[in-house]
Design a protein around this motif. Structure first.
Motif, PDB file in Angstrom:
ATOM      1  N   SER A 261      37.754-106.159  -5.212  1.00 33.19           N
ATOM      2  CA  SER A 261      36.342-105.750  -5.905  1.00 33.19           C
ATOM      3  C   SER A 261      35.690-107.112  -6.215  1.00 33.19           C
ATOM      4  O   SER A 261      34.296-106.781  -6.249  1.00 33.19           O
ATOM      5  CB  SER A 261      37.194-105.087  -7.363  1.00 33.19           C
ATOM      6  N   GLU A 262      36.166-108.066  -6.748  1.00 44.41           N
ATOM      7  CA  GLU A 262      35.367-109.115  -7.101  1.00 44.41           C
ATOM      8  C   GLU A 262      34.518-109.787  -5.716  1.00 44.41           C
ATOM      9  O   GLU A 262      33.447-109.977  -6.012  1.00 44.41           O
ATOM     10  CB  GLU A 262      36.412-110.619  -7.240  1.00 44.41           C
ATOM     11  N   VAL A 263      35.160-109.702  -4.561  1.00 41.85           N
ATOM     12  CA  VAL A 263      34.509-109.811  -3.271  1.00 41.85           C
ATOM     13  C   VAL A 263      33.350-109.040  -3.004  1.00 41.85           C
ATOM     14  O   VAL A 263      32.217-109.349  -2.830  1.00 41.85           O
ATOM     15  CB  VAL A 263      35.538-109.951  -2.109  1.00 41.85           C
ATOM     16  N   ARG A 264      33.624-107.667  -3.267  1.00 43.02           N
ATOM     17  CA  ARG A 264      32.738-106.633  -2.952  1.00 43.02           C
ATOM     18  C   ARG A 264      31.431-106.521  -3.967  1.00 43.02           C
ATOM     19  O   ARG A 264      30.349-106.608  -3.650  1.00 43.02           O
ATOM     20  CB  ARG A 264      33.297-105.153  -2.771  1.00 43.02           C
ATOM     21  N   VAL A 265      31.777-106.944  -5.292  1.00 41.71           N
ATOM     22  CA  VAL A 265      30.894-106.855  -6.017  1.00 41.71           C
ATOM     23  C   VAL A 265      29.752-108.194  -6.150  1.00 41.71           C
ATOM     24  O   VAL A 265      28.711-107.835  -6.119  1.00 41.71           O
ATOM     25  CB  VAL A 265      31.302-106.810  -7.598  1.00 41.71           C
ATOM     26  N   PHE A 267      29.253-109.939  -3.204  1.00 38.26           N
ATOM     27  CA  PHE A 267      28.333-110.009  -1.920  1.00 38.26           C
ATOM     28  C   PHE A 267      27.475-108.824  -2.165  1.00 38.26           C
ATOM     29  O   PHE A 267      26.288-108.859  -1.311  1.00 38.26           O
ATOM     30  CB  PHE A 267      29.094-109.831  -0.849  1.00 38.26           C
ATOM     31  N   THR A 268      27.849-107.521  -2.694  1.00 35.01           N
ATOM     32  CA  THR A 268      26.740-106.644  -3.052  1.00 35.01           C
ATOM     33  C   THR A 268      25.605-106.976  -3.693  1.00 35.01           C
ATOM     34  O   THR A 268      24.386-106.754  -3.578  1.00 35.01           O
ATOM     35  CB  THR A 268      27.635-105.353  -3.530  1.00 35.01           C
ATOM     36  N   ILE A 275      27.981-104.000   3.033  1.00 28.87           N
ATOM     37  CA  ILE A 275      29.502-103.848   3.298  1.00 28.87           C
ATOM     38  C   ILE A 275      30.081-102.684   3.853  1.00 28.87           C
ATOM     39  O   ILE A 275      29.795-101.565   3.165  1.00 28.87           O
ATOM     40  CB  ILE A 275      30.357-104.360   2.100  1.00 28.87           C
ATOM     41  N   GLU A 276      30.706-102.721   4.924  1.00 28.00           N
ATOM     42  CA  GLU A 276      31.219-101.430   5.449  1.00 28.00           C
ATOM     43  C   GLU A 276      32.568-101.344   5.240  1.00 28.00           C
ATOM     44  O   GLU A 276      33.228-100.280   4.644  1.00 28.00           O
ATOM     45  CB  GLU A 276      31.004-101.355   6.945  1.00 28.00           C
ATOM     46  N   ILE A 307      24.629-114.823   5.760  1.00 25.77           N
ATOM     47  CA  ILE A 307      25.777-114.972   4.946  1.00 25.77           C
ATOM     48  C   ILE A 307      26.648-116.288   5.404  1.00 25.77           C
ATOM     49  O   ILE A 307      27.042-116.982   4.759  1.00 25.77           O
ATOM     50  CB  ILE A 307      26.816-113.675   5.270  1.00 25.77           C
ATOM     51  N   VAL A 308      26.638-116.494   6.622  1.00 25.73           N
ATOM     52  CA  VAL A 308      27.399-117.791   7.345  1.00 25.73           C
ATOM     53  C   VAL A 308      26.650-118.974   7.540  1.00 25.73           C
ATOM     54  O   VAL A 308      26.888-119.862   7.856  1.00 25.73           O
ATOM     55  CB  VAL A 308      28.512-117.218   8.409  1.00 25.73           C
ATOM     56  N   THR A 309      25.304-118.804   7.526  1.00 25.00           N
ATOM     57  CA  THR A 309      24.142-119.628   7.955  1.00 25.00           C
ATOM     58  C   THR A 309      24.330-120.034   9.473  1.00 25.00           C
ATOM     59  O   THR A 309      25.182-119.742  10.004  1.00 25.00           O
ATOM     60  CB  THR A 309      24.407-121.028   7.061  1.00 25.00           C
ATOM     61  N   PRO A 310      23.439-120.856   9.738  1.00 25.17           N
ATOM     62  CA  PRO A 310      23.229-120.837  11.373  1.00 25.17           C
ATOM     63  C   PRO A 310      24.445-121.917  11.709  1.00 25.17           C
ATOM     64  O   PRO A 310      24.877-122.044  12.993  1.00 25.17           O
ATOM     65  CB  PRO A 310      21.825-121.973  11.354  1.00 25.17           C
ATOM     66  N   MET A 311      25.120-122.359  10.750  1.00 21.47           N
ATOM     67  CA  MET A 311      26.365-123.214  11.026  1.00 21.47           C
ATOM     68  C   MET A 311      27.403-122.596  11.284  1.00 21.47           C
ATOM     69  O   MET A 311      28.528-123.309  11.509  1.00 21.47           O
ATOM     70  CB  MET A 311      26.404-124.354   9.963  1.00 21.47           C
ATOM     71  N   ASP A 312      27.307-121.364  11.078  1.00 20.88           N
ATOM     72  CA  ASP A 312      28.441-120.334  11.069  1.00 20.88           C
ATOM     73  C   ASP A 312      29.591-120.669  10.057  1.00 20.88           C
ATOM     74  O   ASP A 312      30.889-120.514  10.366  1.00 20.88           O
ATOM     75  CB  ASP A 312      29.389-120.424  12.768  1.00 20.88           C
TER      76      ASP A 312
END
Length: 337
Positions: A261-265, A267-268, A275-276, A307-312
């Motif tokens: 839930s912490e991750v979802r909140v 990034f949302t 997020i799927e 999210i991951v930036t061009p550096m992946d």
């Protein structure tokens, strides 16, 4: 606010806590700590930081003031831009980790060779280089006592109404995420996700097909519609992005558990309803997940670059805990999420 260079000379450490209850009303206490409340509000509602961790940040900053390292630190931060406040809060998170975890302090001091310029550059600058990681580690017990007392005597009373508002917003955010998840399940469970000419035809009322014979012209029209629909479906299939190509791999620090839930909140709030699904590592009851996979919705597949930036790869701070994000690469035998 009265400040003192001695930690235990601070008025916040009075042994007679009932004195506050008799002489100071709730409104007066809130007014006295208006600057602290303003900073706490920005941390929670503007920067979207965790409330509990933000309380500890304020408590630590008050200790820094009470020890005489920076006598107007909170007031200075309130007048500063959000970027600086967020950076200082992240640095305080490192200091708190040193206070609460001796193994972590050894890790930081060993790997950075006491280089405060790298780990806490802003705090070092704001305290004229007097506050150092070595000092925090050396006087950890004394500082921790001060943080705890500030939490109990100041933060819990000064921020009580803000806590209530924040918890309500968190609950609403979690409920909203749950409702969206249920809506997604219902939609994915239906045979057709988007209306097409063919799906509309299938939903035609039963009385429309009572005829036993279809005139040749209508038969040809039906065939043409079917062929066109087949071409549309083929085009849609070409636009489908495989789950692996819109999945990011998250890794967490051992000893700093973080929930789905912490991750979802987080990034949302940062990227929207992208997020799927989130698949956390399976762990025993007494263990914490150390990694997770986060799958983005089809329509937000392009967000993966942000999210991951061009550096992946990228690093986020969620409730004071570091989360590293990488582009997900599945092995040939690995099944899709």
């Amino acid at each position: 606010m009265a400040y003192s260079s001695s930690l235990f000379a601070s008025p916040f450490f009075s042994t007679d806590s009932s004195l506050f209850e008799v002489e100071v009303t709730r409104d007066e206490f809130h007014s006295f700590h208006k600057i602290d409340r303003d900073l706490f509000t920005r941390l929670v509602f503007v920067l979207k930081r965790d409330m509990n961790q933000s309380s500890q940040v304020i408590a630590f900053l008050l200790v820094v003031e009470q020890l005489g390292f920076a006598r107007n630190l909170v007031a200075y931060l309130v007048s500063s831009q959000d970027m600086l406040i967020d950076a200082v809060a992240n640095e305080v998170g490192v200091c708190l980790s040193i206070l609460y975890n001796q193994e972590y302090s050894s890790f930081v001091l060993l790997n950075h060779n006491n280089n405060d310029e790298v780990v806490i550059p802003f705090l070092k600058d704001l305290t004229d280089s007097n506050l150092t990681l070595s000092y925090i580690n050396q006087y950890r017990e004394t500082i921790l006592v001060g943080v705890t007392k500030n939490l109990n005597d100041v933060c819990n009373r000064a921020f009580d109404d803000i806590y209530e508002k924040g918890y309500k917003e968190q609950l609403l955010a979690l409920e909203r995420a749950k409702v969206i998840e249920e809506m997604k399940k219902i939609r994915l469970g239906s045979p057709q996700q988007t209306p097409t000419r063919f799906s509309v035809q299938r939903q035609t009322p039963s009385w429309w097909n009572v005829q036993q014979q279809i005139p040749p012209v209508e038969e040809k029209a039906k065939v043409a519609v079917t062929e066109t629909e087949g071409a549309d479906n083929k085009e849609d299939e070409e636009e489908v992005t495989p789950a692996d190509d819109r999945t990011v791999f998250l890794t967490f620090s051992k000893g700093y558990p973080i929930s789905e839930s912490e991750v979802r909140v987080h990034f949302t709030r940062k990227f929207g309803e992208v997020i799927e699904a989130i698949v956390m590592q399976e762990a025993q009851e007494n263990e914490q997940p150390l990694f997770a996979r986060m799958v983005l919705k089809m329509e937000y597949a392009s967000k993966i670059e942000e999210i991951v930036t061009p550096m992946d790869k990228n690093k986020f701070t969620i409730d004071g805990k570091h989360v590293w994000v990488h582009k997900f690469f599945a092995a040939p035998s690995t099944s899709h999420v």
